[in-house]
Write a protein that holds these residues in place. Structure first.
Motif, PDB file in Angstrom:
ATOM      1  N   GLU A 243       0.952  -1.156  -0.037  1.00  0.00           N
ATOM      2  CA  GLU A 243      -0.106  -0.031  -0.049  1.00  0.00           C
ATOM      3  C   GLU A 243       0.686   1.293  -0.052  1.00  0.00           C
ATOM      4  O   GLU A 243       0.441   2.407  -0.649  1.00  0.00           O
ATOM      5  CB  GLU A 243      -0.957  -0.075   1.162  1.00  0.00           C
ATOM      6  N   ARG A 244       1.884   1.320   0.760  1.00  0.00           N
ATOM      7  CA  ARG A 244       2.715   2.479   0.810  1.00  0.00           C
ATOM      8  C   ARG A 244       4.243   1.945   1.084  1.00  0.00           C
ATOM      9  O   ARG A 244       4.596   1.041   1.397  1.00  0.00           O
ATOM     10  CB  ARG A 244       2.292   3.429   1.823  1.00  0.00           C
ATOM     11  N   GLU A 245       5.128   2.830   0.981  1.00  0.00           N
ATOM     12  CA  GLU A 245       6.558   2.834   1.195  1.00  0.00           C
ATOM     13  C   GLU A 245       6.543   2.367   2.676  1.00  0.00           C
ATOM     14  O   GLU A 245       6.269   3.190   3.686  1.00  0.00           O
ATOM     15  CB  GLU A 245       7.338   3.860   0.921  1.00  0.00           C
ATOM     16  N   ARG A 246       7.486   1.281   3.218  1.00  0.00           N
ATOM     17  CA  ARG A 246       7.852   1.129   4.561  1.00  0.00           C
ATOM     18  C   ARG A 246       9.114   0.886   4.918  1.00  0.00           C
ATOM     19  O   ARG A 246       9.795   0.465   4.091  1.00  0.00           O
ATOM     20  CB  ARG A 246       6.907  -0.132   4.879  1.00  0.00           C
ATOM     21  N   THR A 247       9.599   1.322   6.054  1.00  0.00           N
ATOM     22  CA  THR A 247      10.855   1.155   6.378  1.00  0.00           C
ATOM     23  C   THR A 247      10.958  -0.293   7.301  1.00  0.00           C
ATOM     24  O   THR A 247       9.767  -0.817   7.548  1.00  0.00           O
ATOM     25  CB  THR A 247      11.434   1.962   7.323  1.00  0.00           C
ATOM     26  N   ILE A 248      11.908  -0.905   7.365  1.00  0.00           N
ATOM     27  CA  ILE A 248      12.122  -2.232   8.088  1.00  0.00           C
ATOM     28  C   ILE A 248      11.679  -2.103   9.508  1.00  0.00           C
ATOM     29  O   ILE A 248      10.976  -3.059  10.149  1.00  0.00           O
ATOM     30  CB  ILE A 248      13.445  -2.630   8.126  1.00  0.00           C
ATOM     31  N   LYS A 249      12.002  -1.119  10.239  1.00  0.00           N
ATOM     32  CA  LYS A 249      11.487  -0.722  11.520  1.00  0.00           C
ATOM     33  C   LYS A 249       9.946  -0.947  11.546  1.00  0.00           C
ATOM     34  O   LYS A 249       9.360  -1.418  12.644  1.00  0.00           O
ATOM     35  CB  LYS A 249      11.836   0.533  11.829  1.00  0.00           C
ATOM     36  N   GLU A 250       9.136  -0.316  10.734  1.00  0.00           N
ATOM     37  CA  GLU A 250       7.794  -0.192  10.604  1.00  0.00           C
ATOM     38  C   GLU A 250       7.410  -1.498  10.285  1.00  0.00           C
ATOM     39  O   GLU A 250       6.145  -2.053  10.841  1.00  0.00           O
ATOM     40  CB  GLU A 250       7.449   0.784   9.353  1.00  0.00           C
ATOM     41  N   ILE A 251       7.817  -2.316   9.387  1.00  0.00           N
ATOM     42  CA  ILE A 251       7.437  -3.728   8.992  1.00  0.00           C
ATOM     43  C   ILE A 251       7.566  -4.421   9.916  1.00  0.00           C
ATOM     44  O   ILE A 251       6.534  -5.394  10.576  1.00  0.00           O
ATOM     45  CB  ILE A 251       8.276  -4.109   7.845  1.00  0.00           C
ATOM     46  N   VAL A 252       8.565  -4.626  10.945  1.00  0.00           N
ATOM     47  CA  VAL A 252       8.649  -5.319  12.134  1.00  0.00           C
ATOM     48  C   VAL A 252       7.728  -5.050  13.306  1.00  0.00           C
ATOM     49  O   VAL A 252       7.207  -6.000  13.943  1.00  0.00           O
ATOM     50  CB  VAL A 252      10.224  -5.225  12.674  1.00  0.00           C
ATOM     51  N   ALA A 253       7.480  -3.653  13.439  1.00  0.00           N
ATOM     52  CA  ALA A 253       6.205  -3.139  14.489  1.00  0.00           C
ATOM     53  C   ALA A 253       4.954  -3.877  14.048  1.00  0.00           C
ATOM     54  O   ALA A 253       4.521  -4.215  14.914  1.00  0.00           O
ATOM     55  CB  ALA A 253       6.333  -1.897  14.354  1.00  0.00           C
TER      56      ALA A 253
END
Length: 300
Positions: A243-253
């Motif tokens: 859906e949108r760009e994510r960082t690894i930190k956001e993916i892990v959360a």
């Protein structure tokens, strides 16, 4: 049950797990080692020691005591992590036995400009084998013939060992008896790991003795579960960045919300390994570059 989940090693005491094969677990329990690193003693009057473990004098003494006067013919090493290979040099100093098996520690890929290896301290940079074993090579010592199975992924130089004539593979950290293996760039690579999983599934052996944890029963089914777990994780990551760009930190959360936050850094490295593979396959793009802090977005 496919593995001995209630694995309680008797530190310092060798346990016979199959005729001519004993397991001796180092007292180095932790979040990445479970109850400790398993060393294996193959043979009776003449021995091969597999993965003497970390540089712990107590574990070295336990190995020498378990040998009980038998000649240690060789020291076999599966890969160069600090909980597996440094003890080989201590044991060689005591016995003169050659170190055989995996090559020196190396990364699965070159570091990017400015990249810092987050697991640099976990690699044993001093490991130099007296004899390097290559894929499908047979090593004969004591009463066993041992076939090398090159299984990169967890580390670039990872080896498993099949005991010929037996339904047994010493699976080290490629297939563990308590958890999925850590695959963390740049030391490890997810595409290599998945290829090595397929390689194990193509073999007939159905009993594994791992580097951590107890005996793995019905290993084919267990490895299929590991494969599906990785595919499910890949699908979850793809959905997260659709859906949108994510960082690894956001993916892990999002994906590891129920996991102890102290384990999130390790989870981040696993996600990174998946993303490296997905970028290479053209399914995900990275901005500004492929890194732990980049933003990731699905391309299709």
């Amino acid at each position: 049950m496919k593995h001995d989940r209630d694995f309680n090693p008797e530190y310092g005491t060798p346990v016979e797990i199959s005729p001519g094969i004993r397991r001796l677990t180092a007292e180095n329990p932790g979040p990445f080692t479970f109850r400790g690193t398993n060393s294996y003693l193959l043979g009776s009057r003449r021995l091969v020691v597999v993965d003497p473990g970390p540089a712990l004098p107590g574990h070295l003494n336990a190995i020498l005591k378990a040998a009980d006067g038998a000649t240690i013919e060789a020291i076999l090493v599966t890969h160069t992590h600090m909980d597996h290979s440094p003890g080989a040099r201590l044991l060689k100093n005591e016995t003169g036995a050659p170190i055989v098996g995996c090559g020196p520690h190396r990364a699965a890929r070159d570091l990017f400009e400015g990249e810092v290896n987050p697991l640099d301290s976990s690699g044993d940079k001093e490991h130099i084998p007296d004899r390097l074993l290559t894929d499908s090579e047979t090593f004969t010592a004591t009463e066993f013939s041992i076939e090398t199975i090159a299984t990169p992924g967890h580390t670039a130089n990872h080896l498993c060992f099949a005991i010929q004539g037996e339904d047994i593979i010493l699976s080290a950290d490629h297939v563990m008896g308590w958890s999925t293996s850590i695959v963390a760039p740049p030391d490890g690579a997810m595409r290599d790991y998945m290829t090595s999983i397929e390689k194990m599934l193509d073999r007939s052996e159905n009993t594994y003795f791992p580097g951590h944890g107890g005996r793995i029963h019905d290993a084919h089914s267990y490895v299929l579960d590991l494969k599906q777990h990785r595919l499910n994780r890949e699908a979850s990551i793809l959905a997260t960045v659709s859906e949108r760009e994510r960082t690894i930190k956001e993916i892990v959360a999002e994906l590891y919300a129920e996991v102890n936050p102290s384990l999130h850094p390790a989870a981040g490295l696993s996600v990174y390994a998946h993303l490296e593979d997905l970028v290479e396959r053209g399914l995900v793009s990275a901005r500004p570059d492929l890194s732990l802090t980049a933003g990731y977005k699905r391309t299709a």
